[in-house]
Design a protein around this motif. Sequence first.
Motif, PDB file in Angstrom:
ATOM      1  N   LYS A  24      44.583  51.118  34.510  1.00 32.90           N
ATOM      2  CA  LYS A  24      45.731  50.409  34.967  1.00 32.90           C
ATOM      3  C   LYS A  24      45.574  49.043  35.333  1.00 32.90           C
ATOM      4  N   SER A  39      47.802  45.026  34.819  1.00 31.79           N
ATOM      5  CA  SER A  39      48.330  44.626  36.317  1.00 31.79           C
ATOM      6  C   SER A  39      47.709  43.226  36.445  1.00 31.79           C
ATOM      7  N   SER A  99      51.150  40.863  45.170  1.00 29.69           N
ATOM      8  CA  SER A  99      51.444  41.530  43.824  1.00 29.69           C
ATOM      9  C   SER A  99      52.471  42.422  43.816  1.00 29.69           C
ATOM     10  N   ASP A 124      54.804  44.119  40.632  1.00 25.39           N
ATOM     11  CA  ASP A 124      53.423  44.484  40.005  1.00 25.39           C
ATOM     12  C   ASP A 124      53.530  46.222  40.060  1.00 25.39           C
ATOM     13  N   PHE A 171      51.151  48.825  39.588  1.00 25.64           N
ATOM     14  CA  PHE A 171      50.120  49.335  40.057  1.00 25.64           C
ATOM     15  C   PHE A 171      49.887  48.646  41.580  1.00 25.64           C
TER      16      PHE A 171
END
Length: 409
Positions: free
Chosen positions: A288, A292, A309, A314, A316
């Motif tokens: 993952k 990311s 993030s 994002d 993840f």
Amino acid sequence: MGEKRRAALPSNLRRKNYLSILNIFRTGKALSANDISYQTGISRATVMKAINSFISKGLVESAGKGDSTEIGGKKPELFRFCMNRYLLCIGLWSTEMVVALYDLTNTLIAQKTANYNMKDDVHTFLDTIQRAAENLLNEVNSESELLYGVSLCLGGYLDEETGVLQYSILTPEWGKKVPLRQLLSERFPNAEITVDNVARMSACAAVLDNPEYLDKRVATIYTDIGVSACYINRGHVEHGARSLIGEIGLTAVALNSAKAYESTAPALFSTLINDHTICGEILENKEKLKTSVLSRYQDDLRIDHVFKSAEEGDSFAKETVRKTAWLFSAVLNNMIVNFDPDCVIMQGTYSRAGEWFDQCLREGLECFSRMTSASGLEIIYDQRSLISLQMSGMTKVMSRKFFSSEEWL
């Protein structure tokens, strides 16, 4: 007996009225007798008697004349608090110690930052405090006799009533059952001494800075190296055997992660939500991580990068924050069941977790609320630095103690 009771009532009422009037001066503002009468509901005649009493004790002084009313007339005389006494507050942050001098209206007079070594013994630590205090007092041309109070705020299991630090993982060299209040009293013999836990002082700052919370049941969650909570029930801090209601970081929330009868650490709330655990799991998930934006941080990854993030979308990072928010909702639900707070105030690291965290936290609470109602619960994110929360809590608690003291009556 009935006559004695009736005779005592005026004295009790007078004491209560005088303390209410004195407390009004805690803001440091210049006020007229009419202003004070309006704010307290106490007659102007009683207000003036109290003011004259306070003037004779050196607590209050004349501050000149105020503005006349819209219809003209005599300009009112103004009064303000004037006693030249200080509060010395010591807060800890990482390997830094902040030592600050305030007046009794909570105005910062002088401040110094000093380094301390967590491996030093407690006497060396207190020597550092004493030197910093002497430097500050010299800076304002004052003497230690003018210190009204000294307040120390630190982490660990601390008995607020006795001022004994049971133990702190941050200062293991101090050992156990350290009589901090007594040791401070030996260095500052003329001052009121308070020693308290950072979570409690931060909670006091949140409530005392917002008077509307004084009539509510407030739970605070303090997130830093560990996780603590505090419960303030209509202005009264509830105490438990371990400085809580408080070390909710020791709450077991994932027993499947623990090795029975050997290690419960992986099951603890504080373990599951700390930087090391969350960032470690992210870096281990190579698949993952490849797709990311978190991959750009690599070994420098911190929890605030994950929050940022997630806010940027994002997937993840959002998944990680959602999982963490679910853990918070489980622990928060337990607090709701046990203490029924009107509002919860998040402080420290997770106060800056962002809108996605807040959304997921509320969704988690909705799941639990099928059994316990979280409707109407106010969740507030207090983003002030932890050191500023500590200092604010210490000064306000200590000044309230001064202005509620019957010594001045």
